[in-house]
Design a protein around this motif. Structure first.
Motif, PDB file in Angstrom:
ATOM      1  N   VAL A 150       0.874  -1.178   0.000  1.00  0.00           N
ATOM      2  CA  VAL A 150       0.000   0.000   0.000  1.00  0.00           C
ATOM      3  C   VAL A 150       0.908   1.223   0.000  1.00  0.00           C
ATOM      4  O   VAL A 150       1.793   1.343   0.851  1.00  0.00           O
ATOM      5  CB  VAL A 150      -0.914   0.037   1.241  1.00  0.00           C
ATOM      6  CG1 VAL A 150      -1.741   1.316   1.256  1.00  0.00           C
ATOM      7  CG2 VAL A 150      -1.834  -1.184   1.257  1.00  0.00           C
ATOM      8  N   ALA A 151       0.702   2.097  -0.973  1.00  0.00           N
ATOM      9  CA  ALA A 151       1.546   3.294  -1.079  1.00  0.00           C
ATOM     10  C   ALA A 151       0.676   4.516  -1.308  1.00  0.00           C
ATOM     11  O   ALA A 151      -0.403   4.415  -1.887  1.00  0.00           O
ATOM     12  CB  ALA A 151       2.530   3.125  -2.225  1.00  0.00           C
ATOM     13  N   HIS A 152       1.153   5.624  -0.821  1.00  0.00           N
ATOM     14  CA  HIS A 152       0.440   6.879  -1.102  1.00  0.00           C
ATOM     15  C   HIS A 152       1.414   8.042  -1.048  1.00  0.00           C
ATOM     16  O   HIS A 152       2.515   7.927  -0.503  1.00  0.00           O
ATOM     17  CB  HIS A 152      -0.718   7.081  -0.116  1.00  0.00           C
ATOM     18  CG  HIS A 152      -0.284   7.214   1.306  1.00  0.00           C
ATOM     19  ND1 HIS A 152       0.085   8.405   1.868  1.00  0.00           N
ATOM     20  CD2 HIS A 152      -0.139   6.286   2.271  1.00  0.00           C
ATOM     21  CE1 HIS A 152       0.419   8.198   3.126  1.00  0.00           C
ATOM     22  NE2 HIS A 152       0.296   6.921   3.387  1.00  0.00           N
ATOM     23  N   LYS A 153       0.966   9.162  -1.595  1.00  0.00           N
ATOM     24  CA  LYS A 153       1.779  10.382  -1.555  1.00  0.00           C
ATOM     25  C   LYS A 153       1.392  11.178  -0.316  1.00  0.00           C
ATOM     26  O   LYS A 153       1.000  10.588   0.694  1.00  0.00           O
ATOM     27  CB  LYS A 153       1.585  11.151  -2.856  1.00  0.00           C
ATOM     28  CG  LYS A 153       2.133  10.368  -4.034  1.00  0.00           C
ATOM     29  CD  LYS A 153       2.032  11.144  -5.320  1.00  0.00           C
ATOM     30  CE  LYS A 153       2.636  10.312  -6.443  1.00  0.00           C
ATOM     31  NZ  LYS A 153       2.410  10.918  -7.760  1.00  0.00           N
ATOM     32  N   SER A 165       5.930  10.643   0.903  1.00  0.00           N
ATOM     33  CA  SER A 165       5.082   9.511   0.522  1.00  0.00           C
ATOM     34  C   SER A 165       5.432   8.328   1.410  1.00  0.00           C
ATOM     35  O   SER A 165       6.463   8.316   2.073  1.00  0.00           O
ATOM     36  CB  SER A 165       5.225   9.157  -0.954  1.00  0.00           C
ATOM     37  OG  SER A 165       6.500   8.633  -1.207  1.00  0.00           O
TER      38      SER A 165
END
Ligand SMILES: Nc1ncnc2c1ncn2[C@@H]1O[C@H](COP(=O)(O)OP(=O)(O)OP(=O)(O)O)[C@@H](O)[C@H]1O
Ligand SMILES: [Mg+2]
Length: 102
Positions: A31-34, A85
């Motif tokens: 799970v990745a996000h900025k 991020s």
């Protein structure tokens, strides 16, 4: 996304229902996000219990996740990227599952 992960694991459990011993591997879940990234204050303590930046947070979510993943021989890591991020990733090789686990 939560439904997809749950359904894939549940389907695997159902497919193996008649097997005496069932194992499911999750080969890398990311799970990745900025913005905003991981707070620098706690970046090296994310997985410790009761570490939180949230007003009403308990700070136990990631600690419990790590306990679960490591108890199945897996590994969970967090990466904070410059510019704000976050990437949270785990692998869980050969997790033994029974009804009610998922
Ligand atoms: N994806 C993310 N991006 C940025 N910060 C994160 C992310 N995930 C976790 N953190 C940081 O790590 C802290 C600890 O997360 P954890 O899930 O253990 O506890 P919590 O979310 O604060 O509370 P709880 O999960 O117990 O309700 C969070 O408060 C937050 O500061
Ligand atoms: Mg949490």
């Amino acid at each position: 996304m939560q439904k997809v992960a749950l359904d894939l694991i549940r389907n695997a459990m159902e497919a193996m229902a008649s097997c005496p011993r069932g194992e499911v591997a999750v080969d890398r879940f990311t799970v990745a996000h900025k913005d905003p990234g991981i707070s620098a204050d706690i970046a090296d303590r994310l997985f410790q219990p009761f570490v939180t930046t949230k007003r009403h947070g308990m700070g136990v979510g990631l600690s419990i996740c790590r306990t679960i993943i490591e108890s199945h021989g897996g590994h969970i890591v967090a990466q904070a990227k410059p510019g704000g991020s976050a990437i949270l990733q785990f692998t869980a090789p050969f997790v033994e599952l029974s009804e009610g686990t998922a």
